[in-house]
Design a protein around this motif. Structure first.
Motif, short mmCIF file in Angstrom:
data_model
loop_
_atom_site.label_atom_id
_atom_site.label_comp_id
_atom_site.label_asym_id
_atom_site.label_seq_id
_atom_site.Cartn_x
_atom_site.Cartn_y
_atom_site.Cartn_z
N VAL A 198 0.89 -1.12 -0.14
CA VAL A 198 0.16 0.11 -0.04
C VAL A 198 0.73 1.36 0.05
O VAL A 198 0.82 2.07 -0.79
N VAL A 199 1.68 1.39 1.12
CA VAL A 199 2.36 2.75 1.26
C VAL A 199 3.43 3.05 0.07
O VAL A 199 3.35 4.05 -0.41
N HIS A 200 4.37 2.16 -0.18
CA HIS A 200 5.29 2.40 -1.17
C HIS A 200 4.70 2.43 -2.66
O HIS A 200 5.02 3.40 -3.35
N LEU A 201 3.93 1.59 -2.88
CA LEU A 201 3.30 1.17 -4.26
C LEU A 201 2.42 2.40 -4.35
O LEU A 201 1.98 2.57 -5.67
N TRP A 202 1.68 3.05 -3.37
CA TRP A 202 1.09 4.37 -3.72
C TRP A 202 1.91 5.45 -3.84
O TRP A 202 1.94 6.05 -5.28
#
Ligand code: HEM
Ligand code: HEM
Ligand SMILES: [Fe+2]
Length: 460
Positions: A198-202
Protein backbone atom coordinates in the motif's frame (compact mmCIF):
# COMPACT_ATOMS: atom_id res chain seq x y z
CA UNK A 1 -14.98 27.06 -16.89
CA UNK A 2 -16.01 25.08 -19.92
CA UNK A 3 -18.34 22.54 -18.30
CA UNK A 4 -20.72 23.26 -15.47
CA UNK A 5 -20.06 19.87 -13.83
CA UNK A 6 -16.50 20.98 -13.10
CA UNK A 7 -18.05 22.93 -10.23
CA UNK A 8 -18.19 19.74 -8.13
CA UNK A 9 -14.42 20.12 -7.66
CA UNK A 10 -14.83 23.19 -5.47
CA UNK A 11 -16.00 21.61 -2.18
CA UNK A 12 -13.29 18.95 -2.54
CA UNK A 13 -10.60 21.63 -2.81
CA UNK A 14 -11.96 23.63 0.11
CA UNK A 15 -12.23 20.60 2.36
CA UNK A 16 -8.71 19.44 1.45
CA UNK A 17 -7.36 22.85 2.53
CA UNK A 18 -9.26 22.75 5.82
CA UNK A 19 -7.84 19.30 6.55
CA UNK A 20 -4.35 20.58 5.72
CA UNK A 21 -4.75 23.25 8.40
CA UNK A 22 -5.66 20.50 10.89
CA UNK A 23 -2.76 18.37 9.68
CA UNK A 24 -0.21 21.11 10.31
CA UNK A 25 -1.71 22.06 13.69
CA UNK A 26 -1.49 18.46 14.92
CA UNK A 27 2.10 18.32 13.63
CA UNK A 28 3.01 21.49 15.53
CA UNK A 29 1.39 20.15 18.71
CA UNK A 30 3.43 16.95 18.45
CA UNK A 31 6.57 18.93 17.78
CA UNK A 32 5.97 20.78 21.07
CA UNK A 33 5.64 17.41 22.82
CA UNK A 34 9.10 16.62 21.48
CA UNK A 35 10.28 19.57 23.60
CA UNK A 36 7.86 19.37 26.59
CA UNK A 37 6.89 15.73 26.84
CA UNK A 38 3.77 16.42 28.92
CA UNK A 39 2.30 19.13 26.72
CA UNK A 40 -1.49 18.56 26.58
CA UNK A 41 -1.01 15.12 28.11
CA UNK A 42 -3.12 13.08 28.91
CA UNK A 43 -5.77 14.91 26.91
CA UNK A 44 -3.91 14.48 23.61
CA UNK A 45 -1.24 11.75 23.80
CA UNK A 46 1.52 11.71 21.17
CA UNK A 47 0.37 8.42 19.61
CA UNK A 48 -3.13 9.77 19.03
CA UNK A 49 -1.84 13.03 17.55
CA UNK A 50 0.49 11.11 15.29
CA UNK A 51 -2.30 8.87 14.07
CA UNK A 52 -4.51 11.87 13.31
CA UNK A 53 -1.58 13.66 11.63
CA UNK A 54 -0.76 10.89 9.18
CA UNK A 55 -4.40 9.93 8.53
CA UNK A 56 -5.39 13.53 7.82
CA UNK A 57 -2.56 13.60 5.32
CA UNK A 58 -3.90 10.65 3.35
CA UNK A 59 -7.49 11.86 3.47
CA UNK A 60 -6.62 15.42 2.47
CA UNK A 61 -4.60 14.17 -0.47
CA UNK A 62 -7.48 11.95 -1.59
CA UNK A 63 -9.82 14.95 -1.44
CA UNK A 64 -7.25 16.99 -3.36
CA UNK A 65 -6.85 14.31 -6.05
CA UNK A 66 -10.62 13.90 -6.38
CA UNK A 67 -11.19 17.64 -6.73
CA UNK A 68 -8.37 17.85 -9.26
CA UNK A 69 -9.77 14.94 -11.27
CA UNK A 70 -13.33 16.21 -11.29
CA UNK A 71 -12.04 19.52 -12.60
CA UNK A 72 -9.69 18.02 -15.18
CA UNK A 73 -11.65 15.11 -16.61
CA UNK A 74 -14.55 17.00 -18.22
CA UNK A 75 -12.05 19.28 -19.97
CA UNK A 76 -9.95 16.37 -21.17
CA UNK A 77 -12.97 14.30 -22.21
CA UNK A 78 -14.70 17.34 -23.71
CA UNK A 79 -18.02 16.54 -22.07
CA UNK A 80 -19.81 16.93 -18.77
CA UNK A 81 -18.95 14.60 -15.92
CA UNK A 82 -20.87 11.31 -16.16
CA UNK A 83 -22.67 11.92 -12.87
CA UNK A 84 -22.15 15.19 -10.98
CA UNK A 85 -24.74 13.97 -8.48
CA UNK A 86 -22.68 10.89 -7.64
CA UNK A 87 -19.64 13.12 -7.14
CA UNK A 88 -21.61 15.29 -4.72
CA UNK A 89 -22.93 12.30 -2.79
CA UNK A 90 -19.43 10.78 -2.60
CA UNK A 91 -18.16 14.05 -1.21
CA UNK A 92 -20.58 14.04 1.70
CA UNK A 93 -20.17 10.33 2.42
CA UNK A 94 -16.42 10.80 2.57
CA UNK A 95 -16.67 13.92 4.73
CA UNK A 96 -18.95 12.23 7.26
CA UNK A 97 -16.89 9.01 7.36
CA UNK A 98 -13.64 10.97 7.64
CA UNK A 99 -14.84 13.31 10.39
CA UNK A 100 -16.36 10.45 12.41
CA UNK A 101 -13.14 8.45 12.17
CA UNK A 102 -10.97 11.38 13.30
CA UNK A 103 -13.38 12.08 16.19
CA UNK A 104 -13.15 8.40 17.06
CA UNK A 105 -9.34 8.62 17.21
CA UNK A 106 -9.51 11.73 19.39
CA UNK A 107 -12.21 10.74 21.86
CA UNK A 108 -12.19 6.94 22.09
CA UNK A 109 -9.10 5.09 23.30
CA UNK A 110 -7.76 3.13 20.33
CA UNK A 111 -8.18 -0.28 21.99
CA UNK A 112 -11.84 0.52 22.63
CA UNK A 113 -12.23 1.74 19.06
CA UNK A 114 -11.06 -1.63 17.78
CA UNK A 115 -13.79 -3.31 19.87
CA UNK A 116 -16.45 -0.77 19.03
CA UNK A 117 -15.88 -1.25 15.32
CA UNK A 118 -15.54 -5.04 15.64
CA UNK A 119 -12.00 -5.26 14.39
CA UNK A 120 -12.01 -8.94 15.52
CA UNK A 121 -14.30 -9.89 12.66
CA UNK A 122 -11.77 -8.76 10.08
CA UNK A 123 -8.66 -7.36 11.71
CA UNK A 124 -6.99 -4.57 9.74
CA UNK A 125 -6.29 -1.88 12.36
CA UNK A 126 -3.18 -0.82 14.22
CA UNK A 127 -0.71 -0.13 11.44
CA UNK A 128 0.74 3.26 10.53
CA UNK A 129 -1.34 5.10 7.88
CA UNK A 130 -3.84 2.21 7.98
CA UNK A 131 -5.20 2.81 11.49
CA UNK A 132 -8.76 3.29 10.19
CA UNK A 133 -11.40 0.91 11.53
CA UNK A 134 -12.22 -1.84 9.01
CA UNK A 135 -15.62 -0.29 8.40
CA UNK A 136 -13.98 3.02 7.44
CA UNK A 137 -11.66 1.15 5.11
CA UNK A 138 -14.66 -0.42 3.41
CA UNK A 139 -16.16 3.07 3.18
CA UNK A 140 -12.97 4.33 1.53
CA UNK A 141 -13.20 1.51 -1.02
CA UNK A 142 -16.81 2.44 -1.84
CA UNK A 143 -15.96 6.12 -2.20
CA UNK A 144 -12.96 5.34 -4.41
CA UNK A 145 -14.96 2.89 -6.55
CA UNK A 146 -17.73 5.43 -7.15
CA UNK A 147 -15.10 8.05 -7.97
CA UNK A 148 -13.30 5.81 -10.45
CA UNK A 149 -16.58 4.71 -12.01
CA UNK A 150 -17.55 8.34 -12.54
CA UNK A 151 -14.21 9.23 -14.09
CA UNK A 152 -14.03 6.10 -16.25
CA UNK A 153 -17.53 6.58 -17.64
CA UNK A 154 -16.74 10.20 -18.49
CA UNK A 155 -13.57 9.18 -20.31
CA UNK A 156 -15.27 6.30 -22.15
CA UNK A 157 -18.08 8.52 -23.36
CA UNK A 158 -15.80 11.37 -24.38
CA UNK A 159 -12.38 12.11 -25.86
CA UNK A 160 -9.46 10.07 -24.55
CA UNK A 161 -6.11 11.75 -24.07
CA UNK A 162 -2.77 10.53 -22.78
CA UNK A 163 -3.31 12.62 -19.66
CA UNK A 164 -6.65 11.02 -18.86
CA UNK A 165 -5.38 7.49 -19.54
CA UNK A 166 -2.38 7.96 -17.26
CA UNK A 167 -4.55 9.53 -14.60
CA UNK A 168 -6.99 6.63 -14.77
CA UNK A 169 -4.18 4.08 -14.64
CA UNK A 170 -2.91 5.79 -11.50
CA UNK A 171 -6.39 5.76 -9.96
CA UNK A 172 -6.93 2.08 -10.70
CA UNK A 173 -3.54 1.39 -9.16
CA UNK A 174 -4.42 3.44 -6.09
CA UNK A 175 -7.61 1.41 -5.62
CA UNK A 176 -5.92 -1.91 -6.30
CA UNK A 177 -3.03 -1.48 -3.91
CA UNK A 178 -5.31 -0.21 -1.16
CA UNK A 179 -6.83 -3.69 -1.11
CA UNK A 180 -3.63 -4.90 0.59
CA UNK A 181 -4.76 -2.86 3.59
CA UNK A 182 -7.24 -5.67 4.17
CA UNK A 183 -4.46 -8.23 4.35
CA UNK A 184 -3.46 -8.76 7.98
CA UNK A 185 -1.00 -11.26 9.28
CA UNK A 186 0.06 -12.26 12.79
CA UNK A 187 3.55 -12.61 11.37
CA UNK A 188 5.21 -9.21 11.52
CA UNK A 189 7.40 -9.94 8.51
CA UNK A 190 4.57 -10.83 6.13
CA UNK A 191 2.49 -8.06 7.63
CA UNK A 192 5.15 -5.43 6.86
CA UNK A 193 5.73 -6.96 3.43
CA UNK A 194 2.14 -6.33 2.36
CA UNK A 195 1.87 -3.04 4.26
CA UNK A 196 4.49 -1.64 1.91
CA UNK A 197 2.38 -2.72 -1.06
CA UNK A 198 0.00 0.00 0.00
CA UNK A 199 2.42 2.63 1.26
CA UNK A 200 5.32 2.35 -1.18
CA UNK A 201 3.31 1.38 -4.26
CA UNK A 202 1.07 4.33 -3.62
CA UNK A 203 3.62 7.10 -3.25
CA UNK A 204 6.36 5.73 -5.48
CA UNK A 205 4.32 4.18 -8.29
CA UNK A 206 0.59 4.82 -8.69
CA UNK A 207 0.38 8.29 -7.16
CA UNK A 208 3.37 9.30 -9.27
CA UNK A 209 1.24 8.61 -12.36
CA UNK A 210 -1.48 10.83 -10.91
CA UNK A 211 1.15 13.49 -10.18
CA UNK A 212 2.54 13.32 -13.72
CA UNK A 213 -0.92 13.59 -15.27
CA UNK A 214 -2.02 16.53 -13.09
CA UNK A 215 1.23 18.40 -13.68
CA UNK A 216 0.97 17.81 -17.44
CA UNK A 217 -2.62 19.09 -17.47
CA UNK A 218 -1.74 22.38 -15.79
CA UNK A 219 1.30 22.80 -18.03
CA UNK A 220 -0.78 22.21 -21.19
CA UNK A 221 -3.26 24.83 -20.05
CA UNK A 222 -0.74 27.44 -18.98
CA UNK A 223 1.85 27.09 -21.74
CA UNK A 224 -0.23 26.08 -24.76
CA UNK A 225 2.50 23.64 -25.83
CA UNK A 226 1.47 20.91 -28.28
CA UNK A 227 0.03 17.80 -26.72
CA UNK A 228 2.27 15.60 -28.81
CA UNK A 229 5.29 17.14 -27.19
CA UNK A 230 3.84 16.75 -23.71
CA UNK A 231 2.79 13.15 -24.35
CA UNK A 232 6.35 12.10 -25.18
CA UNK A 233 7.59 13.49 -21.87
CA UNK A 234 4.77 11.85 -20.00
CA UNK A 235 5.48 8.41 -21.46
CA UNK A 236 9.13 8.72 -20.52
CA UNK A 237 8.33 9.82 -16.96
CA UNK A 238 5.76 7.08 -16.49
CA UNK A 239 8.02 4.37 -17.89
CA UNK A 240 10.84 5.38 -15.54
CA UNK A 241 8.43 5.60 -12.62
CA UNK A 242 7.20 2.06 -13.12
CA UNK A 243 10.57 0.50 -13.93
CA UNK A 244 12.24 1.95 -10.84
CA UNK A 245 9.26 2.26 -8.52
CA UNK A 246 7.84 -1.27 -8.69
CA UNK A 247 11.07 -3.15 -7.97
CA UNK A 248 12.12 -0.24 -5.75
CA UNK A 249 9.70 -1.58 -3.12
CA UNK A 250 12.69 -3.71 -2.21
CA UNK A 251 14.24 -0.77 -0.34
CA UNK A 252 11.78 -1.51 2.47
CA UNK A 253 12.69 -5.17 2.65
CA UNK A 254 16.18 -4.70 4.12
CA UNK A 255 16.91 -6.38 7.47
CA UNK A 256 13.30 -7.18 8.30
CA UNK A 257 13.56 -10.95 7.99
CA UNK A 258 13.19 -11.23 4.23
CA UNK A 259 15.76 -12.91 1.94
CA UNK A 260 19.06 -11.12 1.38
CA UNK A 261 18.60 -10.67 -2.36
CA UNK A 262 16.30 -7.76 -1.54
CA UNK A 263 19.35 -5.79 -0.46
CA UNK A 264 20.50 -5.83 -4.08
CA UNK A 265 17.15 -5.49 -5.81
CA UNK A 266 16.00 -2.72 -3.48
CA UNK A 267 19.24 -0.75 -3.63
CA UNK A 268 19.70 -0.92 -7.40
CA UNK A 269 16.10 -0.38 -8.47
CA UNK A 270 15.37 2.40 -6.00
CA UNK A 271 18.62 4.20 -6.85
CA UNK A 272 16.91 4.91 -10.19
CA UNK A 273 13.77 6.31 -8.53
CA UNK A 274 15.01 9.91 -8.44
CA UNK A 275 15.17 9.87 -12.28
CA UNK A 276 11.44 10.33 -12.99
CA UNK A 277 11.31 13.10 -10.37
CA UNK A 278 14.23 14.81 -12.06
CA UNK A 279 12.55 14.39 -15.45
CA UNK A 280 9.55 16.26 -14.06
CA UNK A 281 11.75 19.30 -13.46
CA UNK A 282 13.14 19.14 -17.00
CA UNK A 283 9.61 18.63 -18.28
CA UNK A 284 8.17 21.65 -16.48
CA UNK A 285 11.00 24.02 -17.42
CA UNK A 286 11.08 22.76 -21.00
CA UNK A 287 7.34 23.39 -21.40
CA UNK A 288 7.69 26.87 -20.00
CA UNK A 289 10.60 27.63 -22.32
CA UNK A 290 8.58 26.55 -25.36
CA UNK A 291 5.35 28.15 -24.30
CA UNK A 292 2.98 29.53 -26.92
CA UNK A 293 0.81 31.60 -24.60
CA UNK A 294 1.31 33.84 -21.58
CA UNK A 295 -1.40 32.93 -19.11
CA UNK A 296 -2.30 35.59 -16.57
CA UNK A 297 -2.44 33.06 -13.78
CA UNK A 298 1.29 33.27 -13.07
CA UNK A 299 1.11 31.93 -9.56
CA UNK A 300 -0.29 28.60 -10.78
CA UNK A 301 2.83 28.20 -12.91
CA UNK A 302 4.97 29.01 -9.87
CA UNK A 303 3.25 26.18 -7.99
CA UNK A 304 3.80 23.82 -10.94
CA UNK A 305 7.53 24.57 -11.03
CA UNK A 306 7.68 24.37 -7.24
CA UNK A 307 6.04 20.93 -7.24
CA UNK A 308 8.61 19.59 -9.68
CA UNK A 309 11.56 21.05 -7.78
CA UNK A 310 10.51 20.39 -4.18
CA UNK A 311 9.13 16.97 -5.14
CA UNK A 312 12.53 16.08 -6.56
CA UNK A 313 14.30 17.36 -3.44
CA UNK A 314 12.05 15.51 -0.99
CA UNK A 315 11.59 12.26 -2.89
CA UNK A 316 14.66 12.16 -5.13
CA UNK A 317 17.41 13.71 -3.01
CA UNK A 318 16.20 12.92 0.52
CA UNK A 319 14.97 9.52 -0.65
CA UNK A 320 18.29 8.64 -2.24
CA UNK A 321 20.13 9.61 0.96
CA UNK A 322 19.00 6.43 2.74
CA UNK A 323 17.98 4.11 -0.07
CA UNK A 324 21.15 2.02 -0.37
CA UNK A 325 21.07 -0.96 1.97
CA UNK A 326 24.41 -0.25 3.73
CA UNK A 327 23.21 3.28 4.53
CA UNK A 328 19.71 2.28 5.59
CA UNK A 329 21.32 -0.17 8.01
CA UNK A 330 22.18 2.89 10.13
CA UNK A 331 19.43 5.32 9.20
CA UNK A 332 16.33 3.10 9.27
CA UNK A 333 13.47 4.59 11.24
CA UNK A 334 15.42 7.63 12.44
CA UNK A 335 14.60 11.32 12.15
CA UNK A 336 16.20 11.18 8.73
CA UNK A 337 13.28 9.02 7.62
CA UNK A 338 10.89 11.63 9.00
CA UNK A 339 12.83 14.40 7.21
CA UNK A 340 12.35 12.56 3.91
CA UNK A 341 8.69 11.73 4.70
CA UNK A 342 7.88 15.41 5.25
CA UNK A 343 9.55 16.95 2.22
CA UNK A 344 8.48 14.22 -0.19
CA UNK A 345 4.81 14.21 0.80
CA UNK A 346 4.73 17.99 0.89
CA UNK A 347 6.78 18.65 -2.25
CA UNK A 348 5.16 16.10 -4.49
CA UNK A 349 1.61 15.58 -3.31
CA UNK A 350 0.56 18.55 -1.19
CA UNK A 351 2.11 20.93 -3.71
CA UNK A 352 0.44 19.34 -6.75
CA UNK A 353 -2.87 19.88 -4.95
CA UNK A 354 -1.96 23.54 -4.43
CA UNK A 355 -1.04 23.74 -8.13
CA UNK A 356 -4.44 22.46 -9.20
CA UNK A 357 -6.27 24.60 -6.66
CA UNK A 358 -4.40 27.73 -7.69
CA UNK A 359 -5.09 27.00 -11.32
CA UNK A 360 -8.73 25.95 -11.04
CA UNK A 361 -10.19 27.91 -8.13
CA UNK A 362 -10.04 31.34 -9.79
CA UNK A 363 -11.83 29.85 -12.83
CA UNK A 364 -14.42 28.17 -10.61
CA UNK A 365 -14.93 31.53 -8.92
CA UNK A 366 -15.62 33.30 -12.21
CA UNK A 367 -12.14 34.70 -12.84
CA UNK A 368 -11.01 33.05 -16.10
CA UNK A 369 -7.78 35.06 -16.15
CA UNK A 370 -6.71 34.12 -12.66
CA UNK A 371 -6.82 36.28 -9.56
CA UNK A 372 -5.85 39.95 -9.62
CA UNK A 373 -2.19 40.90 -9.31
CA UNK A 374 -2.55 41.80 -5.65
CA UNK A 375 -4.08 38.45 -4.72
CA UNK A 376 -1.36 36.66 -6.69
CA UNK A 377 1.27 38.60 -4.79
CA UNK A 378 -0.23 37.56 -1.48
CA UNK A 379 -0.32 33.98 -2.72
CA UNK A 380 3.33 34.19 -3.76
CA UNK A 381 4.19 35.19 -0.19
CA UNK A 382 2.28 32.17 1.09
CA UNK A 383 4.11 29.95 -1.41
CA UNK A 384 7.50 31.00 -0.06
CA UNK A 385 6.43 30.85 3.60
CA UNK A 386 5.22 27.28 3.17
CA UNK A 387 8.10 26.12 0.98
CA UNK A 388 10.79 27.65 3.21
CA UNK A 389 8.92 26.43 6.30
CA UNK A 390 8.86 22.84 5.08
CA UNK A 391 12.45 22.90 3.79
CA UNK A 392 13.58 24.38 7.14
CA UNK A 393 11.64 21.73 9.03
CA UNK A 394 13.25 19.06 6.85
CA UNK A 395 16.76 20.43 7.37
CA UNK A 396 16.18 20.52 11.14
CA UNK A 397 15.03 16.90 11.07
CA UNK A 398 18.04 15.98 8.94
CA UNK A 399 20.40 17.45 11.55
CA UNK A 400 18.39 15.65 14.26
CA UNK A 401 18.68 12.44 12.25
CA UNK A 402 22.44 12.71 11.84
CA UNK A 403 22.87 13.40 15.58
CA UNK A 404 20.62 10.46 16.43
CA UNK A 405 22.52 8.13 14.11
CA UNK A 406 25.86 9.22 15.61
CA UNK A 407 24.71 8.67 19.18
CA UNK A 408 22.39 5.72 18.82
CA UNK A 409 23.26 3.73 15.73
CA UNK A 410 26.95 3.96 14.87
CA UNK A 411 28.48 3.08 18.27
CA UNK A 412 28.60 -0.66 19.09
CA UNK A 413 25.86 -1.96 21.34
CA UNK A 414 27.92 -1.45 24.50
CA UNK A 415 28.30 2.28 23.81
CA UNK A 416 25.14 3.14 21.88
CA UNK A 417 22.89 5.64 23.60
CA UNK A 418 19.28 4.73 24.40
CA UNK A 419 16.61 6.26 22.14
CA UNK A 420 15.20 8.70 24.71
CA UNK A 421 18.65 9.81 25.94
CA UNK A 422 19.68 10.62 22.39
CA UNK A 423 16.42 12.48 21.74
CA UNK A 424 16.93 14.61 24.87
CA UNK A 425 20.27 15.78 23.48
CA UNK A 426 18.63 16.94 20.26
CA UNK A 427 15.96 19.13 21.84
CA UNK A 428 17.40 22.47 20.62
CA UNK A 429 17.03 21.25 17.06
CA UNK A 430 13.41 20.32 17.81
CA UNK A 431 12.73 23.91 18.84
CA UNK A 432 13.94 25.02 15.42
CA UNK A 433 11.71 22.37 13.79
CA UNK A 434 8.70 23.80 15.65
CA UNK A 435 9.51 27.33 14.49
CA UNK A 436 9.67 26.28 10.85
CA UNK A 437 6.42 24.35 11.37
CA UNK A 438 4.81 27.55 12.67
CA UNK A 439 6.11 29.37 9.58
CA UNK A 440 4.43 26.78 7.36
CA UNK A 441 1.17 27.32 9.21
CA UNK A 442 1.42 31.09 8.81
CA UNK A 443 2.01 30.46 5.10
CA UNK A 444 -1.21 28.49 4.90
CA UNK A 445 -3.11 31.27 6.67
CA UNK A 446 -1.74 33.78 4.16
CA UNK A 447 -2.88 31.41 1.39
CA UNK A 448 -6.40 31.43 2.87
CA UNK A 449 -6.25 35.19 3.06
CA UNK A 450 -5.39 35.39 -0.66
CA UNK A 451 -8.89 34.10 -1.41
CA UNK A 452 -10.38 37.20 0.18
CA UNK A 453 -8.22 39.85 -1.46
CA UNK A 454 -10.62 42.12 -3.32
CA UNK A 455 -10.30 42.16 -7.09
CA UNK A 456 -8.90 45.51 -8.26
CA UNK A 457 -8.68 44.91 -11.96
CA UNK A 458 -7.69 41.92 -14.05
CA UNK A 459 -3.95 41.48 -14.59
CA UNK A 460 -3.03 43.08 -17.90
C1 HEM B 1 2.04 19.49 4.91
C2 HEM B 1 2.78 19.33 5.90
C3 HEM B 1 3.14 18.01 6.53
C4 HEM B 1 3.25 16.76 5.99
C5 HEM B 1 3.02 16.37 4.56
C6 HEM B 1 3.63 15.86 7.06
C7 HEM B 1 3.85 14.49 6.92
C8 HEM B 1 4.22 13.63 7.92
C9 HEM B 1 4.52 12.23 7.75
C10 HEM B 1 4.49 11.48 6.44
C11 HEM B 1 4.85 11.72 8.96
C12 HEM B 1 5.30 10.30 9.24
C13 HEM B 1 6.80 10.31 9.13
C14 HEM B 1 7.53 9.04 9.42
O1 HEM B 1 7.01 8.13 10.07
O2 HEM B 1 8.71 8.92 8.99
C15 HEM B 1 4.76 12.80 9.91
C16 HEM B 1 5.06 12.71 11.25
C17 HEM B 1 5.24 13.80 12.05
N1 HEM B 1 5.08 15.12 11.69
FE1 HEM B 1 4.42 15.84 9.95
N2 HEM B 1 3.77 16.59 8.21
C18 HEM B 1 3.50 17.91 7.90
C19 HEM B 1 3.59 18.97 8.74
C20 HEM B 1 4.15 18.90 9.97
C21 HEM B 1 4.49 20.03 10.78
C22 HEM B 1 4.28 21.48 10.39
C23 HEM B 1 5.04 19.54 11.92
C24 HEM B 1 5.59 20.25 13.12
C25 HEM B 1 6.15 21.36 13.18
C26 HEM B 1 5.04 18.10 11.84
C27 HEM B 1 5.49 17.25 12.82
C28 HEM B 1 5.46 15.90 12.77
C29 HEM B 1 5.86 15.04 13.86
C30 HEM B 1 6.36 15.50 15.22
C31 HEM B 1 5.70 13.72 13.41
C32 HEM B 1 5.94 12.44 14.21
C33 HEM B 1 7.32 11.95 13.95
C34 HEM B 1 7.68 10.84 14.89
O3 HEM B 1 6.97 9.83 14.99
O4 HEM B 1 8.71 10.98 15.56
N3 HEM B 1 4.49 17.75 10.63
N4 HEM B 1 4.39 13.97 9.24
C1 HEM C 1 6.81 11.36 -3.39
C2 HEM C 1 7.39 10.24 -3.20
C3 HEM C 1 7.72 9.68 -1.84
C4 HEM C 1 7.03 9.79 -0.67
C5 HEM C 1 5.73 10.52 -0.40
C6 HEM C 1 7.79 9.04 0.33
C7 HEM C 1 7.42 8.92 1.67
C8 HEM C 1 8.06 8.12 2.59
C9 HEM C 1 7.65 7.94 3.95
C10 HEM C 1 6.47 8.63 4.63
C11 HEM C 1 8.50 7.06 4.52
C12 HEM C 1 8.46 6.56 5.96
C13 HEM C 1 7.56 5.40 6.05
C14 HEM C 1 7.47 4.85 7.44
O1 HEM C 1 8.31 4.03 7.81
O2 HEM C 1 6.58 5.28 8.15
C15 HEM C 1 9.46 6.66 3.51
C16 HEM C 1 10.48 5.76 3.69
C17 HEM C 1 11.49 5.54 2.78
N1 HEM C 1 11.63 6.13 1.54
FE1 HEM C 1 10.31 7.34 0.65
N2 HEM C 1 8.91 8.52 -0.25
C18 HEM C 1 8.92 8.89 -1.58
C19 HEM C 1 9.89 8.59 -2.53
C20 HEM C 1 11.06 7.92 -2.26
C21 HEM C 1 12.14 7.72 -3.20
C22 HEM C 1 12.13 8.22 -4.64
C23 HEM C 1 13.11 7.01 -2.55
C24 HEM C 1 14.45 6.54 -3.05
C25 HEM C 1 15.16 7.11 -3.94
C26 HEM C 1 12.63 6.75 -1.21
C27 HEM C 1 13.30 6.02 -0.26
C28 HEM C 1 12.78 5.66 0.97
C29 HEM C 1 13.42 4.72 1.88
C30 HEM C 1 14.71 3.96 1.66
C31 HEM C 1 12.60 4.63 3.02
C32 HEM C 1 12.82 3.76 4.26
C33 HEM C 1 13.53 4.54 5.31
C34 HEM C 1 13.78 3.72 6.56
O3 HEM C 1 14.26 2.58 6.43
O4 HEM C 1 13.53 4.22 7.63
N3 HEM C 1 11.39 7.33 -1.06
N4 HEM C 1 9.18 7.34 2.33
FE1 LIG D 1 9.58 3.37 -0.82
Amino acid sequence: MKYSSQMVAKPYFIFALILLAGEILFGITMSIQYIYGDFLFPMLPFNVLRMVHVNLLIVLLLFGFMGATYYLIPEEAERELWSPLLAKITFWVFVVAGVLTILGYLFVPYAELTQLTMNDLWPTMGREFLEQPTITKIGIVLVVVSYILNVTMTVIKGRTTTISIILLTGLFGLAFFFLFAFEFSDNMITDKFFWWFVVHLWVEATWELILGALLAFVLVKLTGVDREHIDKWLYLIIAMTLIAGLAGTGHHFFYIGLPGYWLWIGSIASAAEPIPFFLMILFAYNMIKNRRIQDDNKIALTWAKGTAVVGFLGAGVWGFMHTLAPVDYYTHGTQLTAAHGHLSFFGAYVMICFTLISYAMPILRGRPHGNCAKAQKVELTSFWLMVIGMIGLTLALTVAGVMQIEMQRIPDSAHAMAFMDAQAKISTVYIIRSLFGAMTFVGLLVYFYSFFVKEEKAVA
